[in-house]
Design an enzyme around this catalytic site. Structure first.
Site, PDB file in Angstrom:
ATOM      1  N   THR A 130       0.832  -1.182  -0.047  1.00  0.00           N
ATOM      2  CA  THR A 130       0.040   0.050  -0.118  1.00  0.00           C
ATOM      3  C   THR A 130       0.880   1.163   0.007  1.00  0.00           C
ATOM      4  OG1 THR A 130      -0.216  -0.201   2.258  1.00  0.00           O
ATOM      5  CG2 THR A 130      -1.858  -1.100   1.186  1.00  0.00           C
ATOM      6  N   GLY A 143     -15.382   6.779  -1.843  1.00  0.00           N
ATOM      7  CA  GLY A 143     -15.337   6.742  -0.523  1.00  0.00           C
ATOM      8  C   GLY A 143     -13.951   5.907  -0.054  1.00  0.00           C
TER       9      GLY A 143
END
Ligand SMILES: *[C@@H]1O[C@H](CO)[C@@H](O)[C@H](O)[C@H]1NC(C)=O
Ligand SMILES: *[C@@H]1O[C@H](CO)[C@@H](O)[C@H](O)[C@H]1NC(C)=O
Length: 320
Positions: free
Chosen positions: A198, A232
């Site tokens: 990530t 989101g």
């Protein structure tokens, strides 16, 4: 034809032939994106042209300060972009993630779809591909993104995305070690690999969300069933493929609003306070939206243009 696409702002479009078609719908009150997509469609552009044009408009205008260049930087101070586009007739998909140096992320996603065998390109490979295809390479940094970055460094790298590490990630900039390092070697390897994945994708501003460029999560389109797009907290939402779920529910006969609600409910069951919303449209141009009610998101706004309303209309839905 249905196409679906996203980058924080997102547009779904449908073909002529039905009373309320074509339809342009996008998340967030990004009116100019809706208008740009609609005008591309009306000047003879394809559905994909319209979707691309709508999103590109947001990339240029830096909609909300969160879309496009100069957006929230990653932990190395660089702004990276994600985009996804899908052709609901052919089921072709093009996506880029962690794209560097190129402002027109949606253009690159479309090039991945139309000009490669791949579905997704990431990081440096995506940037090199784009440069190779003639996209302009330029610095995506702005004074604003540099300022966000230096404030973040000054504030001991808070917030950051780590968990289960020592020292306490809420107090330091690292380096970190997995908390279980001493006893559970196997698990440690796993954790390290995951956290490494990530790097560069996490945006350091807490109030700014990260949509997912993963097909089925960020968006999905199937001309025989409908299309959906989500916005989101992409890291949470990608675990549930909410856009895919909503399209499958509409295929099974669910009303678009109900399909959207079910997709949100599925996530709420595990992450009651996640930040997210989804828009859904079926093959007859009916549409709906749903969002999870959290502080800061009592209602969700989105834009619609169709033959009944050529001027983009601001719509809202109460979150639940
Ligand atoms: C939308 O487009 C108009 C006309 O081109 C422009 O004046 C306005 O600043 C744009 N809105 C945003 C939020 O960029
Ligand atoms: C789309 O949704 C509307 C509203 O629920 C419904 O009336 C219509 O039949 C649906 N279209 C299809 C093709 O299922």
């Amino acid at each position: 034809m249905f196409a679906s696409l996203r980058i924080l702002a997102l547009t779904l479009l449908f073909p002529l032939g039905h009373a309320s078609l074509p339809l342009v719908i996008n998340t967030w009150p990004f009116r100019n994106a809706t208008a740009a997509a609609w005008s591309a469609l009306n000047s003879g552009g394809s559905v994909l042209d319209a979707v691309e044009r709508g999103c590109a408009r947001c990339e240029v205008e830096q909609c909300d300060g969160t879309v496009g260049y100069g957006g929230s930087p990653d932990e190395s101070g660089e702004t990276t972009l994600d985009a996804l586009i899908m052709n609901g007739d052919t089921m072709e998909v093009g996506a880029v993630a962690d794209l560097r140096r190129i402002k027109n992320a949606i253009g690159v996603a479309r090039a991945v779809m139309e000009l490669t065998d791949h579905t997704m390109l990431v990081g440096e490979s995506a940037s090199v591909f784009a440069e190779n295809m003639g996209f302009t390479a330029e610095d995506l940094t702005t004074d604003k993104s540099m300022n966000i970055f230096s404030q973040w460094l000054k504030g001991d790298c808070q917030p950051n995305y780590r968990k289960n590490v020592i020292p306490d990630p809420s107090k330091s900039c690292g380096p970190y070690k997995a908390r279980t390092a001493v006893n559970q070697n196997k698990r440690v390897t796993h954790l390290n690999t995951r956290s490494h994945d990530t790097i560069g994708q996490f945006k350091i501003q807490p109030d700014i969300t990260w949509d997912s460029p993963i097909v089925g999560a960020g968006a999905y389109a199937d001309s025989s069933a409908g299309a959906a797009a989500a916005t989101g907290d992409g890291d949470v939402m990608m675990r549930f493929l909410p856009s895919y779920l909503a399209v499958e529910l509409m295929r099974a006969g669910a009303d678009p609003s109900e399909a959207c609600r079910t997709a949100i409910s599925r996530i709420k069951r595990h992450y009651s306070d996640f930040f997210g919303a989804i828009i859904c449209a079926n093959t007859t141009g009916h549409y709906g939206a749903a969002c999870n009610k959290v502080s800061g998101l009592p209602q969700f706004h989105f834009m619609v243009s169709n033959s009944e309303s050529v001027t983009p209309l601001l719509k809202s839905v109460d979150c639940f």
